[in-house]
Design a protein around this motif. Structure first.
Motif, PDB file in Angstrom:
ATOM      1  N   UNK A 207       4.375 -40.139  13.810  1.00 29.93           N
ATOM      2  CA  UNK A 207       4.921 -38.807  13.581  1.00 29.93           C
ATOM      3  C   UNK A 207       4.289 -38.292  12.292  1.00 29.93           C
ATOM      4  N   UNK A 208       3.453 -37.281  12.425  1.00 32.41           N
ATOM      5  CA  UNK A 208       2.650 -36.819  11.291  1.00 32.41           C
ATOM      6  C   UNK A 208       3.137 -35.470  10.784  1.00 32.41           C
ATOM      7  N   UNK A 209       3.639 -35.461   9.534  1.00 34.66           N
ATOM      8  CA  UNK A 209       4.115 -34.234   8.899  1.00 34.66           C
ATOM      9  C   UNK A 209       3.107 -33.677   7.901  1.00 34.66           C
ATOM     10  N   UNK A 210       1.932 -34.301   7.767  1.00 36.49           N
ATOM     11  CA  UNK A 210       0.993 -33.935   6.704  1.00 36.49           C
ATOM     12  C   UNK A 210      -0.318 -33.353   7.198  1.00 36.49           C
ATOM     13  N   UNK A 211      -0.907 -33.928   8.253  1.00 28.92           N
ATOM     14  CA  UNK A 211      -2.258 -33.626   8.697  1.00 28.92           C
ATOM     15  C   UNK A 211      -3.201 -33.884   7.521  1.00 28.92           C
ATOM     16  N   UNK A 212      -4.327 -33.242   7.425  1.00 26.94           N
ATOM     17  CA  UNK A 212      -5.231 -33.443   6.299  1.00 26.94           C
ATOM     18  C   UNK A 212      -5.839 -34.834   6.259  1.00 26.94           C
ATOM     19  N   UNK A 213      -6.206 -35.267   5.045  1.00 27.25           N
ATOM     20  CA  UNK A 213      -6.961 -36.511   4.861  1.00 27.25           C
ATOM     21  C   UNK A 213      -6.201 -37.740   5.335  1.00 27.25           C
ATOM     22  N   UNK A 214      -4.893 -37.781   5.106  1.00 28.05           N
ATOM     23  CA  UNK A 214      -4.146 -38.979   5.509  1.00 28.05           C
ATOM     24  C   UNK A 214      -4.108 -39.118   7.023  1.00 28.05           C
ATOM     25  N   UNK A 238       3.595 -31.191  11.178  1.00 26.63           N
ATOM     26  CA  UNK A 238       3.445 -30.297  10.038  1.00 26.63           C
ATOM     27  C   UNK A 238       2.093 -30.466   9.378  1.00 26.63           C
ATOM     28  N   UNK A 239       1.724 -29.495   8.555  1.00 28.40           N
ATOM     29  CA  UNK A 239       0.390 -29.497   7.937  1.00 28.40           C
ATOM     30  C   UNK A 239       0.479 -29.335   6.427  1.00 28.40           C
ATOM     31  N   UNK A 260      -0.879 -35.199  20.298  1.00 28.24           N
ATOM     32  CA  UNK A 260       0.145 -34.266  20.759  1.00 28.24           C
ATOM     33  C   UNK A 260       0.590 -33.394  19.588  1.00 28.24           C
ATOM     34  N   UNK A 261       1.041 -32.199  19.895  1.00 27.35           N
ATOM     35  CA  UNK A 261       1.680 -31.361  18.892  1.00 27.35           C
ATOM     36  C   UNK A 261       3.145 -31.204  19.240  1.00 27.35           C
ATOM     37  N   UNK A 262       3.962 -30.906  18.244  1.00 26.56           N
ATOM     38  CA  UNK A 262       5.377 -30.684  18.497  1.00 26.56           C
ATOM     39  C   UNK A 262       5.841 -29.508  17.665  1.00 26.56           C
ATOM     40  N   UNK A 263       6.386 -28.505  18.333  1.00 26.51           N
ATOM     41  CA  UNK A 263       6.857 -27.316  17.635  1.00 26.51           C
ATOM     42  C   UNK A 263       7.129 -26.210  18.628  1.00 26.51           C
TER      43      UNK A 263
END
Length: 319
Positions: A207-214, A238-239, A260-263
């Motif tokens: 579950x990714x709330x950051x996106x970006x480099x991590x 989230x980003x 997958x995306x969630x929103x």
């Protein structure tokens, strides 16, 4: 009626008079009591969200707690434009509200609904989580990420791994049910080195709330180290760390990774509302709660800022 009126993209909301909504077939007029400021509501008001219409003026706010004309307490979402939740009244489709249990007051329900729904929808609706699986929450120290840990534990996760930048909060997440905590220090190589053994052991859901480099480091590391045949569902929510990543195509060819995306849009509004009902129903058993700061709607200009990881600002509205 009094409302938080947005007159242009990027402008502060104006606490001013706005025409009250009239009755409309298939809708209910709701007397609003509380509305939490969310990232999506803030972004829509700023004209930066993908669902923004750029039609002004309108009343800000996407969801809240209120009363029907018969006195029933309800949580509602997606009021009919130009009416928003940050007002004394709004107009909501009959399919887009649900009762609030007596165990939650208006402020608590308004604060919990969106971040709780976000985490529940990502895990249950999008990832199709199965009890016993391993879950990694990237960016777990934010409000929704913290709830995601408790929701995953409540749903029966076999192992929970969390990442974040706040050491004290990471310690608190371990007390709340996380098994492994990894601090994000801004170096993707350091994250990759620490997370590789866990991907090698097997991770089922991110579950990714950051996106970006991590997020990029996690995907590349998963492709390189995951056990053969171990499928990974990577859910982007989230980003906070950036809107884009440079993902090598080989990463998706090298392992069975599903992105997958969630929103709003990737999950239907009726299903999102069902997730809210589930969150409300599990709030006591799973200890789902959000720290809040209650503020009268009249003070909205002084408290209008992009939500962070601290207490959620909940605007209270008098009849």
């Amino acid at each position: 009626m009094k409302a938080a009126v947005i007159r242009g993209a990027g402008t502060l909301p104006d606490y001013a008079d706005f025409d009250a909504p009239a009755a409309l077939a298939g809708h209910r007029v709701i007397d609003v009591r509380a509305c939490a400021l969310s990232r999506v509501a803030y972004a829509k008001a700023s004209g930066q969200h993908y669902s923004s219409t750029q039609r002004f003026p309108f009343v800000a706010g996407l969801d809240g707690a209120g009363r029907l004309d018969d006195g029933q307490r309800v949580y509602f979402c997606m009021p009919r434009a130009p009416y928003g939740a940050l007002a004394q009244q709004c107009l909501v489709a009959e399919s887009l509200y649900t009762p609030i249990p007596d165990t939650l007051d208006d402020v608590a329900a308004a604060a919990l609904a969106i971040p709780g729904m976000s985490s529940w929808a990502a895990l249950v609706e999008r990832a199709r989580f199965v009890a016993g699986e391993t879950v990694l929450v990237n960016g777990a120290t934010g409000v929704a990420g913290r709830l995601a840990v408790r929701i995953a534990k409540h749903q029966g996760a076999g192992k929970i791994i969390v990442t974040g930048r706040n050491p004290a909060m990471l310690d608190a997440l371990c007390e709340a049910g996380a098994d492994v905590a990894i601090a994000l220090n801004g170096e993707p190589d350091a994250l990759a080195a620490q997370i590789a053994p866990h991907f090698a052991a097997g991770v089922d859901v991110v579950l990714d709330y950051l996106w970006g480099a991590s997020a990029q480091a996690l995907l590349v590391t998963a492709a390189r180290t995951a056990p053969e045949g171990r499928a990974l569902r990577f859910v982007q929510i989230g980003s906070a760390s950036g809107g884009e990543i440079a993902l090598p195509g080989a990463a998706l060819r090298a392992a069975p990774i599903t992105l997958l995306g969630s929103g709003i849009g990737s999950v239907t509004m009726p299903r999102l509302l069902e997730c809210v009902r589930a969150v409300f129903g599990a709030a006591q058993a799973a200890a789902l709660a959000v720290e809040t700061q209650a503020v009268p709607l009249a003070q909205i200009a002084q408290h209008w800022r992009e939500p962070g990881s601290g207490p959620r600002t909940v605007f209270t509205i008098e009849a």
